[in-house]
Each structure stands twice: as structure tokens, then as C-alpha cells.
Design an enzyme around this catalytic site. Structure first.
Site, PDB file in Angstrom:
ATOM      1  N   TYR A  32       0.827  -1.205   0.000  1.00  0.00           N
ATOM      2  CA  TYR A  32       0.000   0.000   0.000  1.00  0.00           C
ATOM      3  C   TYR A  32       0.856   1.246   0.000  1.00  0.00           C
ATOM      4  CZ  TYR A  32       0.845   0.847   5.027  1.00  0.00           C
ATOM      5  OH  TYR A  32       1.423   1.120   6.230  1.00  0.00           O
ATOM      6  N   ARG A  51       8.179   4.159  -4.613  1.00  0.00           N
ATOM      7  CA  ARG A  51       8.263   3.117  -3.582  1.00  0.00           C
ATOM      8  C   ARG A  51       7.262   2.000  -3.862  1.00  0.00           C
ATOM      9  NH1 ARG A  51       7.639   4.875   2.500  1.00  0.00           N
ATOM     10  NH2 ARG A  51       5.496   5.190   1.795  1.00  0.00           N
ATOM     11  N   ARG A 100      -8.106 -20.803  -2.073  1.00  0.00           N
ATOM     12  CA  ARG A 100      -7.017 -20.478  -1.152  1.00  0.00           C
ATOM     13  C   ARG A 100      -5.869 -21.448  -1.362  1.00  0.00           C
ATOM     14  NH1 ARG A 100      -5.228 -22.115   3.984  1.00  0.00           N
ATOM     15  NH2 ARG A 100      -4.194 -20.457   5.151  1.00  0.00           N
ATOM     16  N   LYS A 150       6.499  -2.191   1.772  1.00  0.00           N
ATOM     17  CA  LYS A 150       5.350  -1.599   2.485  1.00  0.00           C
ATOM     18  C   LYS A 150       4.122  -2.505   2.357  1.00  0.00           C
ATOM     19  CE  LYS A 150       3.178   2.921   3.126  1.00  0.00           C
ATOM     20  NZ  LYS A 150       3.348   3.005   4.571  1.00  0.00           N
ATOM     21  N   GLU A 182      12.196   1.858  14.192  1.00  0.00           N
ATOM     22  CA  GLU A 182      11.348   2.972  13.743  1.00  0.00           C
ATOM     23  C   GLU A 182      10.092   3.014  14.607  1.00  0.00           C
ATOM     24  OE1 GLU A 182      10.041   2.153   9.661  1.00  0.00           O
ATOM     25  OE2 GLU A 182      10.130   0.015  10.100  1.00  0.00           O
ATOM     26  N   LEU A 206      11.193   0.817   7.032  1.00  0.00           N
ATOM     27  CA  LEU A 206      10.582   1.326   5.803  1.00  0.00           C
ATOM     28  C   LEU A 206      11.360   2.561   5.362  1.00  0.00           C
ATOM     29  CD1 LEU A 206       8.097   0.853   3.917  1.00  0.00           C
ATOM     30  CD2 LEU A 206       7.109   2.840   5.050  1.00  0.00           C
TER      31      LEU A 206
HETATM   32  N1  PMP Z   1       7.853   3.439   8.972  1.00  0.00           N
HETATM   33  C1  PMP Z   1       6.711   2.733   9.011  1.00  0.00           C
HETATM   34  C2  PMP Z   1       6.705   1.411   9.683  1.00  0.00           C
HETATM   35  C3  PMP Z   1       5.540   3.265   8.437  1.00  0.00           C
HETATM   36  O1  PMP Z   1       4.394   2.548   8.473  1.00  0.00           O
HETATM   37  C4  PMP Z   1       5.564   4.548   7.842  1.00  0.00           C
HETATM   38  C5  PMP Z   1       4.335   5.172   7.243  1.00  0.00           C
HETATM   39  N2  PMP Z   1       3.677   4.351   6.352  1.00  0.00           N
HETATM   40  C6  PMP Z   1       6.780   5.240   7.823  1.00  0.00           C
HETATM   41  C7  PMP Z   1       7.900   4.662   8.396  1.00  0.00           C
HETATM   42  C8  PMP Z   1       6.891   6.608   7.196  1.00  0.00           C
HETATM   43  O2  PMP Z   1       6.903   6.519   5.794  1.00  0.00           O
HETATM   44  P1  PMP Z   1       6.369   7.714   4.890  1.00  0.00           P
HETATM   45  O3  PMP Z   1       7.167   8.924   5.279  1.00  0.00           O
HETATM   46  O4  PMP Z   1       6.658   7.276   3.509  1.00  0.00           O
HETATM   47  O5  PMP Z   1       4.917   7.876   5.196  1.00  0.00           O
END
Ligand code: PMP
Length: 286
Positions: A32, A51, A100, A150, A182, A206
Site C-alpha cells: 500500500y 516506492r 485459497r 510496504k 522505527e 521502511l
Molecule cells: N515506517 C513505518 C513502519 C511506516 O508505516 C511509515 C508510514 N507508512 C513510515 C515509516 C513513514 O513513511 P512515509 O514517510 O513514507 O509515510
């Protein structure tokens, strides 16, 4: 009622349909993106699309539509739903071959599922939390090893937010081998002696689109940036801290595990970066 997009059609949200065999539903086999909208325009759309393409490639998933078509769908949903400030959520799954099975369906005959919807967030850029700062807790990072993709596997981040809420806080930073990876839905930063420290890119986090922009703006403003892992102890003794994400932009962090940072108010670096990020992003919005 919202108008949403599903596989080529714009529909009222109550009429949108996805198969119960969709692999996004059965296996979290989907990726997503979330793009912010300010003044009716998309923030860093090209970054999010780049991305998305990377996430799809890493999972051997087909691209559901071309860049220009996806841009058009985003814009059309913003228009149809009258979004001034808010978000566009996009999800692509490997689709459904009507049953499935752990084995991927044949990509030649199974089309990916493409869903988009908007969320209206009036005053998104004037979030009062940015003036107060947020309070976070640290929790173990027990997610899988490809956090650079993602995916829609958001159960643990969701549990992390619930742990924070239970502790009377706003969010959680995840910790692995003693170092912060993070936030549950954002990238994490500390500031020490004017230096901005944030974890280096790898499969462990991410690759935030907001992170890339904020680090570029920081360097352009002659701020010092160090991309390396840091510990929770180091964070607790930092002058300030903040997080970045597409929907929170730059959000100051004022407390970690009950320890106030600096003066306990949003720091100068975070506050300045938030201003620069919002100014520059609005100028470049499409
Ligand atoms: N890390 C994680 C685990 C996230 O879910 C997100 C937001 N989706 C981010 C970092 C920040 O990414 P972005 O700046 O692209 O929204």
C-alpha cells in the site's frame, strides 16, 4: 458517502466489492501507499509511486496501472470527494484465483486487485499535537525481516499503538538488538548537539518518503545529519526527538518511556524542519 475506486470503477463505498479469496484478505499478500493531500494537491506523489513500484518488484507482483493512470485516479478521487486536506490510500494485492493456496496464482491469468479511497482530515497540517509534541513508549520489534517492503501486514504496528494507548501515550518506537528501528507508522529521529540522528536505510525499516525529503531539506539548511542506529538510552538523553510520516509530516516527540526530553516541549530542530517540510512540500505538490 465516499466514492472509492476498485479495479477500474468509481463506486459509492457501500457498493465496492472484493472477493473473499483475495490474497490481500487471506494472506496479507498486498502492498500500500498513503499520500497526503494539502489544499487539494498531492504531496510527494512521485516518491510514493516509486516506492510502490519497488514494493511490487520485491514481491514479484504485477503493476496494476501506469504512473499517469494512477495519478489520474488519485486526482479524480480527491475531486469527487471534495478533499482539501486529507489522505489518499492505495492498496494493491496479488488478487484472487478463486480459491485459497499458499502457492502464488499464475500472474498471467490473475489480475492484481487495485483499491483506492480518500480520508478527509480538515486541518491536517495544523494538527495541535505538533505544538505539544507526542509521548512515546519503547516496545520490542518482533516484525518480519523485510520492513523495507510496504506490506499490509500491520497487525503488530497496530498492537504497538494499542500498547502505547494503554500506557497513556501516543505512539511506540520499536527496538531490536538494543537499537530503535522505527515508530509503528513513522521513522524515528533524535537530535543531540544540533546533529540529527536517524537509522540508516536497510531491510530493517521502511524507507520513508517523508524521511528522504526531510533529510534533504535538513542538509540543504546546513544541518548535520548522521544516519546510524541509536539506542533508547541515547534517545532518552537526547536534546529532542521527532518522527516523520506522510500523514504526520514532522512530529516532535517530547517524552520517551516517561523521561522528558530537553525542556519537555517540542524542540527547535523539529519545529523548524516541520515548517520547512510543509512549505517546500506545498510548493511542489501536484
Ligand atoms: N515506517 C513505518 C513502519 C511506516 O508505516 C511509515 C508510514 N507508512 C513510515 C515509516 C513513514 O513513511 P512515509 O514517510 O513514507 O509515510
Amino acid at each position: 458517502m465516499r466514492t472509492v475506486y476498485v479495479n477500474g470503477d468509481y463506486l459509492p463505498e457501500t457498493e465496492a466489492r472484493i472477493s473473499i479469496f483475495d490474497r490481500g484478505f487471506l494472506m496479507a499478500d498486498g502492498v500500500y501507499e498513503v499520500t497526503s493531500v494539502l489544499d487539494g494537491k498531492l504531496i510527494d506523489f512521485a516518491g510514493h509511486l516509486a516506492r510502490l513500484e519497488r514494493s511490487l518488484n520485491e514481491l514479484d507482483m504485477k503493476k496494476p496501472a501506469a504512473f499517469d493512470d494512477l495519478l489520474e485516479i488519485h486526482r479524480e478521487l480527491v475531486r469527487l470527494n471534495g478533499i482539501a486536506d486529507g489522505l489518499v490510500y492505495l492498496q494493491v494485492t496479488r488478487g484472487s484465483d478463486g480459491d485459497r493456496d499458499f502457492v502464488f496464482p499464475d500472474a498471467a491469468t490473475t489480475e492484481p486487485t487495485l483499491v483506492l479511497f480518500t480520508q478527509s482530515k480538515p486541518g491536517l497540517a495544523d494538527n495541535p499535537a505538533a505544538k505539544k509534541g507526542i509521548r512515546i513508549i519503547s516496545i520490542d520489534d518482533i516484525r518480519w525481516g523485510r520492513r523495507d517492503i510496504k506490506t499490509v501486514q500491520l497487525l503488530y504496528p497496530s498492537m504497538g499503538k494499542m500498547m502505547a494507548k494503554k500506557a497513556g501515550c501516543d505512539d511506540a518506537w520499536m527496538v531490536e538488538d538494543g537499537h530503535v528501528t522505527e515508530g509503528t507508522s513513522n521513522n524515528a529521529y533524535i537530535v543531540k548537539g544540533g546533529r540529527i540522528i536517524t537509522r540508516h536505510l536497510s531491510n530493517d525499516i521502511l524507507h520513508g518518503i517523508t524521511r528522504a525529503a526531510v533529510l534533504r531539506f535538513a542538509r540543504e539548511a546546513q544541518m548535520e545529519v548522521e544516519e546510524r542506529a541509536f539506542t533508547v538510552e541515547e534517545a532518552k538523553s537526547a536534546d529532542e526527538a521527532f518522527v516523520t510520516s506522510a500523514s504526520a509530516f514532522v512530529m516532535p516527540v517530547v517524552e520517551i518511556d516517561g523521561v522528558p526530553l530537553g525542556t519537555g516541549a517540542p524542540g527547535r530542530v523539529a519545529t523548524r524542519l516541520r515548517e520547512i517540510y510543509l512549505d517546500e512540500s506545498r510548493k511542489a505538490a501536484v
